[in-house]
Design a protein around this motif. Structure first.
Motif, short mmCIF file in Angstrom:
data_model
loop_
_atom_site.label_atom_id
_atom_site.label_comp_id
_atom_site.label_asym_id
_atom_site.label_seq_id
_atom_site.Cartn_x
_atom_site.Cartn_y
_atom_site.Cartn_z
N LEU A 51 0.81 -1.21 0.00
CA LEU A 51 0.00 0.00 0.00
C LEU A 51 0.85 1.26 0.00
N GLY A 52 2.08 1.17 0.40
CA GLY A 52 2.97 2.32 0.39
C GLY A 52 3.12 2.94 1.77
N ALA A 53 4.21 3.66 1.94
CA ALA A 53 4.53 4.25 3.23
C ALA A 53 3.57 5.38 3.59
N ASP A 54 3.00 6.04 2.58
CA ASP A 54 2.12 7.18 2.85
C ASP A 54 0.64 6.82 2.78
N PHE A 55 0.31 5.55 2.90
CA PHE A 55 -1.08 5.10 2.79
C PHE A 55 -1.99 5.81 3.78
#
Length: 65
Positions: free
Chosen positions: A29-33
């Motif tokens: 989902l990514g680090a900035d989800f």
């Protein structure tokens, strides 16, 4: 011990789903989800869009403290 079981479960559940569905692929989902999905401005825009899609006329005014 509860925390250890919770972490193990959070790893095992996705692995089980990936192993049982050969067409499934893991997508990070990514680090900035959470930052992207918890942005108040974005949330307001999304809710206004949903209400307009339901046929409501929407006007937002800032809340007074």
């Amino acid at each position: 011990m509860k925390a250890l079981v919770a972490v193990a479960r959070s790893i095992l559940v996705p692995v089980w789903h990936l192993m049982n569905n050969p067409t499934a692929r893991y997508r990070d989902l990514g680090a900035d989800f959470h930052t992207r999905n918890l942005d108040p401005g974005r949330k307001s825009r999304d809710l206004v869009r949903q209400l307009k899609a339901l046929g409501h006329d929407v006007t937002l005014t800032p809340a007074t403290a």
